[in-house]
Scaffold this motif. Sequence first.
Motif, PDB file in Angstrom:
ATOM      1  N   GLU A  97      70.529  15.018  92.827  1.00  0.00           N
ATOM      2  CA  GLU A  97      69.434  15.989  92.906  1.00  0.00           C
ATOM      3  C   GLU A  97      69.211  16.686  91.567  1.00  0.00           C
ATOM      4  O   GLU A  97      68.075  16.925  91.169  1.00  0.00           O
ATOM      5  CB  GLU A  97      69.719  17.030  93.992  1.00  0.00           C
ATOM      6  N   ALA A  98      70.293  16.987  90.868  1.00  0.00           N
ATOM      7  CA  ALA A  98      70.178  17.665  89.577  1.00  0.00           C
ATOM      8  C   ALA A  98      69.489  16.783  88.540  1.00  0.00           C
ATOM      9  O   ALA A  98      68.919  17.292  87.572  1.00  0.00           O
ATOM     10  CB  ALA A  98      71.569  18.071  89.073  1.00  0.00           C
ATOM     11  N   ARG A  99      69.504  15.485  88.758  1.00  0.00           N
ATOM     12  CA  ARG A  99      68.903  14.546  87.809  1.00  0.00           C
ATOM     13  C   ARG A  99      67.469  14.166  88.174  1.00  0.00           C
ATOM     14  O   ARG A  99      66.794  13.511  87.387  1.00  0.00           O
ATOM     15  CB  ARG A  99      69.747  13.279  87.731  1.00  0.00           C
ATOM     16  N   GLU A 100      67.020  14.576  89.346  1.00  0.00           N
ATOM     17  CA  GLU A 100      65.664  14.227  89.766  1.00  0.00           C
ATOM     18  C   GLU A 100      64.644  14.765  88.777  1.00  0.00           C
ATOM     19  O   GLU A 100      64.741  15.905  88.324  1.00  0.00           O
ATOM     20  CB  GLU A 100      65.365  14.780  91.163  1.00  0.00           C
ATOM     21  N   GLY A 101      63.675  13.931  88.434  1.00  0.00           N
ATOM     22  CA  GLY A 101      62.614  14.361  87.533  1.00  0.00           C
ATOM     23  C   GLY A 101      62.992  14.299  86.066  1.00  0.00           C
ATOM     24  O   GLY A 101      62.202  14.683  85.214  1.00  0.00           O
ATOM     25  N   THR A 102      64.198  13.838  85.768  1.00  0.00           N
ATOM     26  CA  THR A 102      64.657  13.721  84.383  1.00  0.00           C
ATOM     27  C   THR A 102      64.723  12.243  84.043  1.00  0.00           C
ATOM     28  O   THR A 102      65.261  11.453  84.814  1.00  0.00           O
ATOM     29  CB  THR A 102      66.067  14.346  84.219  1.00  0.00           C
ATOM     30  N   SER A 103      64.213  11.887  82.891  1.00  0.00           N
ATOM     31  CA  SER A 103      64.286  10.475  82.515  1.00  0.00           C
ATOM     32  C   SER A 103      65.742  10.086  82.315  1.00  0.00           C
ATOM     33  O   SER A 103      66.584  10.912  81.939  1.00  0.00           O
ATOM     34  CB  SER A 103      63.496  10.208  81.225  1.00  0.00           C
ATOM     35  N   GLY A 104      66.042   8.836  82.582  1.00  0.00           N
ATOM     36  CA  GLY A 104      67.410   8.345  82.406  1.00  0.00           C
ATOM     37  C   GLY A 104      67.905   8.500  80.990  1.00  0.00           C
ATOM     38  O   GLY A 104      69.068   8.831  80.746  1.00  0.00           O
ATOM     39  N   ILE A 105      67.034   8.298  80.033  1.00  0.00           N
ATOM     40  CA  ILE A 105      67.429   8.426  78.627  1.00  0.00           C
ATOM     41  C   ILE A 105      67.766   9.885  78.310  1.00  0.00           C
ATOM     42  O   ILE A 105      68.792  10.174  77.692  1.00  0.00           O
ATOM     43  CB  ILE A 105      66.312   7.891  77.707  1.00  0.00           C
ATOM     44  N   ALA A 106      66.932  10.806  78.760  1.00  0.00           N
ATOM     45  CA  ALA A 106      67.184  12.229  78.514  1.00  0.00           C
ATOM     46  C   ALA A 106      68.440  12.695  79.234  1.00  0.00           C
ATOM     47  O   ALA A 106      69.240  13.458  78.675  1.00  0.00           O
ATOM     48  CB  ALA A 106      65.986  13.075  78.958  1.00  0.00           C
ATOM     49  N   GLU A 107      68.639  12.231  80.462  1.00  0.00           N
ATOM     50  CA  GLU A 107      69.822  12.644  81.217  1.00  0.00           C
ATOM     51  C   GLU A 107      71.083  12.149  80.539  1.00  0.00           C
ATOM     52  O   GLU A 107      72.056  12.883  80.387  1.00  0.00           O
ATOM     53  CB  GLU A 107      69.741  12.110  82.660  1.00  0.00           C
ATOM     54  N   LYS A 108      71.083  10.921  80.082  1.00  0.00           N
ATOM     55  CA  LYS A 108      72.269  10.365  79.418  1.00  0.00           C
ATOM     56  C   LYS A 108      72.551  11.110  78.116  1.00  0.00           C
ATOM     57  O   LYS A 108      73.686  11.419  77.794  1.00  0.00           O
ATOM     58  CB  LYS A 108      72.094   8.868  79.176  1.00  0.00           C
ATOM     59  N   ALA A 109      71.513  11.432  77.372  1.00  0.00           N
ATOM     60  CA  ALA A 109      71.677  12.177  76.115  1.00  0.00           C
ATOM     61  C   ALA A 109      72.263  13.553  76.360  1.00  0.00           C
ATOM     62  O   ALA A 109      73.051  14.053  75.547  1.00  0.00           O
ATOM     63  CB  ALA A 109      70.332  12.282  75.383  1.00  0.00           C
TER      64      ALA A 109
END
Length: 113
Positions: A97-109
């Motif tokens: 849920e905390a990652r929803e709406g965040t691009s995978g690249i941005a989340e990984k960074a």
Amino acid sequence: MSQRLTDVLHRLAATIEARKGGDPSVSYTAKLLNDPALAAKKLGEEAVETVIAAVALKSQEVGPDALAAESADLLYHWLALMAASGVSLDAVAEKLEAREGTSGIAEKASRKG
């Protein structure tokens, strides 16, 4: 996700929870629950087998049923590892849920710092 898969995963998670404290000599699930390292190893094996099935499907060496079967094994072993490790499915849901709406690249960074 289909409602059918959701329902099956809920029932499977409940069955796994019910095996806690069971006899590992008669229950494979109880054996995994008593040994988180074994559960992790088995999850790794199933992950590799799932990848192999996916690659084989792409090259038409196997049909979709092979990937579905390996995926079922993978999900079972993942649920068993979570239970064996004391990680609730709600804790996993919270992370997703905390990652929803965040691009995978941005989340990984965001995890690098």
